[in-house]
Design an enzyme around this catalytic site. Structure first.
Site, PDB file in Angstrom:
ATOM      1  N   ASN A   9       0.815  -1.146  -0.090  1.00 33.94           N
ATOM      2  CA  ASN A   9      -0.213   0.000  -0.012  1.00 33.94           C
ATOM      3  C   ASN A   9       0.736   1.447  -0.048  1.00 33.94           C
ATOM      4  O   ASN A   9       1.555   1.618   0.848  1.00 33.94           O
ATOM      5  CB  ASN A   9      -0.816  -0.085   1.258  1.00 33.94           C
ATOM      6  CG  ASN A   9      -1.884   1.167   1.509  1.00 33.94           C
ATOM      7  OD1 ASN A   9      -1.816   1.943   0.590  1.00 33.94           O
ATOM      8  ND2 ASN A   9      -2.258   1.462   2.653  1.00 33.94           N
ATOM      9  N   LYS A  11      -0.075   4.281  -0.207  1.00 40.65           N
ATOM     10  CA  LYS A  11      -0.978   5.295   0.349  1.00 40.65           C
ATOM     11  C   LYS A  11      -0.579   6.553  -0.415  1.00 40.65           C
ATOM     12  O   LYS A  11      -0.483   6.364  -1.596  1.00 40.65           O
ATOM     13  CB  LYS A  11      -0.296   5.582   1.867  1.00 40.65           C
ATOM     14  CG  LYS A  11      -0.129   4.234   2.707  1.00 40.65           C
ATOM     15  CD  LYS A  11      -0.077   4.764   4.299  1.00 40.65           C
ATOM     16  CE  LYS A  11       0.270   3.507   5.000  1.00 40.65           C
ATOM     17  NZ  LYS A  11      -0.085   3.580   6.157  1.00 40.65           N
ATOM     18  N   HIS A  95      -9.254   0.771   5.124  1.00 41.86           N
ATOM     19  CA  HIS A  95      -8.158   0.878   5.663  1.00 41.86           C
ATOM     20  C   HIS A  95      -8.439   1.873   6.912  1.00 41.86           C
ATOM     21  O   HIS A  95      -9.134   2.847   6.827  1.00 41.86           O
ATOM     22  CB  HIS A  95      -7.126   1.567   4.753  1.00 41.86           C
ATOM     23  CG  HIS A  95      -5.862   1.322   5.254  1.00 41.86           C
ATOM     24  ND1 HIS A  95      -5.232   2.479   6.153  1.00 41.86           N
ATOM     25  CD2 HIS A  95      -4.871   0.815   5.045  1.00 41.86           C
ATOM     26  CE1 HIS A  95      -4.100   2.266   6.380  1.00 41.86           C
ATOM     27  NE2 HIS A  95      -3.694   1.242   5.963  1.00 41.86           N
ATOM     28  N   GLU A  97      -6.942   4.305   8.168  1.00 41.32           N
ATOM     29  CA  GLU A  97      -6.721   5.661   7.738  1.00 41.32           C
ATOM     30  C   GLU A  97      -7.941   6.243   7.473  1.00 41.32           C
ATOM     31  O   GLU A  97      -8.332   7.422   7.619  1.00 41.32           O
ATOM     32  CB  GLU A  97      -5.478   5.941   6.891  1.00 41.32           C
ATOM     33  CG  GLU A  97      -4.270   5.773   7.588  1.00 41.32           C
ATOM     34  CD  GLU A  97      -2.942   5.304   6.763  1.00 41.32           C
ATOM     35  OE1 GLU A  97      -3.174   5.483   5.617  1.00 41.32           O
ATOM     36  OE2 GLU A  97      -2.081   4.971   7.227  1.00 41.32           O
ATOM     37  N   GLU A 167      -4.808  -5.367  10.496  1.00 43.84           N
ATOM     38  CA  GLU A 167      -4.197  -4.291  10.560  1.00 43.84           C
ATOM     39  C   GLU A 167      -4.425  -3.539  11.870  1.00 43.84           C
ATOM     40  O   GLU A 167      -5.229  -2.754  12.228  1.00 43.84           O
ATOM     41  CB  GLU A 167      -4.038  -3.406   9.383  1.00 43.84           C
ATOM     42  CG  GLU A 167      -3.857  -3.700   8.237  1.00 43.84           C
ATOM     43  CD  GLU A 167      -3.459  -2.802   7.287  1.00 43.84           C
ATOM     44  OE1 GLU A 167      -2.180  -3.012   6.961  1.00 43.84           O
ATOM     45  OE2 GLU A 167      -4.076  -1.742   7.217  1.00 43.84           O
ATOM     46  N   GLY A 173       2.530   2.084  10.563  1.00 44.66           N
ATOM     47  CA  GLY A 173       3.453   3.104  10.431  1.00 44.66           C
ATOM     48  C   GLY A 173       3.949   3.659  11.677  1.00 44.66           C
ATOM     49  O   GLY A 173       4.579   4.795  11.880  1.00 44.66           O
ATOM     50  N   SER A 212       3.681  -2.446  10.276  1.00 42.82           N
ATOM     51  CA  SER A 212       5.060  -2.325  10.517  1.00 42.82           C
ATOM     52  C   SER A 212       5.640  -3.512  10.001  1.00 42.82           C
ATOM     53  O   SER A 212       6.802  -3.720  10.582  1.00 42.82           O
ATOM     54  CB  SER A 212       5.646  -1.811  11.853  1.00 42.82           C
ATOM     55  OG  SER A 212       4.884  -0.396  12.195  1.00 42.82           O
TER      56      SER A 212
HETATM   57  C1  PEP Z   1      -0.736   0.145   6.256  1.00 47.89           C
HETATM   58  O1  PEP Z   1      -0.852   1.240   5.886  1.00 47.89           O
HETATM   59  O2  PEP Z   1      -1.612  -0.713   5.445  1.00 47.89           O
HETATM   60  C2  PEP Z   1       0.401  -0.380   6.671  1.00 47.89           C
HETATM   61  C3  PEP Z   1       0.228  -1.659   7.195  1.00 47.89           C
HETATM   62  O3  PEP Z   1       1.308   0.399   7.015  1.00 47.89           O
HETATM   63  P1  PEP Z   1       2.846   0.015   7.680  1.00 47.89           P
HETATM   64  O4  PEP Z   1       3.347  -1.151   7.133  1.00 47.89           O
HETATM   65  O5  PEP Z   1       3.623   1.510   7.415  1.00 47.89           O
HETATM   66  O6  PEP Z   1       2.512  -0.066   9.255  1.00 47.89           O
END
Ligand code: PEP
Length: 251
Positions: A9, A11, A95, A97, A167, A173, A212
């Site tokens: 992703n 973003k 997601h 966000e 997630e 992040g 992460s």
């Molecule tokens: C994401 O935004 O789906 C995600 C898992 O981000 P990150 O790997 O940066 O934590």
């Protein structure tokens, strides 16, 4: 046997120049044949990425779609049918966000999931709890509710034709990763929830972990029985790191 999947992703990152560099580096990665690999660029760059990765075994997806399938008067949105037309095979829905910053409700996420499937896209349904919810002991309830709304709208069989991504919001992040055991507990609960409705759907559905993930922790996470791959944010912007994560999913 479920096929592993690694999805990147991107973003709201990238310029035409940096996307050109990233796709060039992705195109020469040694990717395992037993893993489905996909990237989710900002919609602005979907055409560029489809062209740059033509002939490579990397699928392209959108990061979001509208609740309606067909194009129409909805300024700023992208219909799932338009994503298909642009060359996408998948789309992220729900997601965190979008749920937390843009206020998408479980109901809206479920409508987007349905619109994606109606257009022929494979939705990756993201679910996850906040730190507050985890600390209050509500993790499994929150995930169950997010999944239940989609099942109510589309039916449980629709989940087998999609992908679920767990997630934890506190791991996205932040550099904090759920331990393989913490992630497995939630993945197992998701599979049990599906099994309560349909055992075959539960066995067939791929459940990815996101939060992460890096090359250094991917193998331990992907080694858990109910973790079928990863949804990768930050690390997917580095082709070598992303390639290494894909290889960890294939071994
Ligand atoms: C994401 O935004 O789906 C995600 C898992 O981000 P990150 O790997 O940066 O934590």
């Amino acid at each position: 046997m479920r096929r592993a999947m690694v999805a990147g992703n991107w973003k709201m990152h990238g310029t035409r120049a940096s996307v050109c560099e990233l796709t060039g580096a992705l195109a020469v990665q040694d990717l395992p044949a037993n893993v489905d690999v996909a990237v989710f660029p900002p919609s602005l760059f979907i055409g560029q990425v489809v062209e740059a990765l033509a002939g490579k075994s990397i699928a392209i997806g959108g990061q979001n779609c509208a609740t309606q399938v067909e194009q129409g008067a909805l300024t700023g949105e992208i219909a799932s049918s338009q994503l298909v037309d642009a060359g996408c095979e998948l789309v992220l829905v729900g997601h965190s966000e979008r749920r937390l910053i843009l206020g998408e409700s479980d109901q809206v996420v479920a409508q987007k999931f349905a619109a994606a499937q109606l257009a022929g896209l494979v939705p990756i349904l993201c679910v996850g709890e906040t730190l507050e919810q985890r600390e209050a002991g509500e993790t499994l309830q929150v995930i169950a509710r997010q999944l239940a709304v989609v099942i109510r709208v589309s039916g449980v069989a629709a989940i087998a034709k999609a992908v679920v991504a767990y997630e934890p919001v506190w791991a996205i992040g932040t550099g904090l990763t759920a331990t393989p055991e913490q992630a497995q507990e939630v993945h197992q609960a998701i599979r049990r929830q599906l099994a309560a409705e349909d055992a075959e759907v539960a066995q067939a559905t791929r459940i990815l972990y996101g939060g992460s993930v890096k090359a250094a922790n991917a193998a331990d996470l992907f080694g858990m029985p109910d973790i079928d791959g990863g949804l990768i944010g930050g690390a997917s912007l580095n082709a070598n790191e992303f390639g290494a994560i894909c290889r960890a999913a294939g071994s």
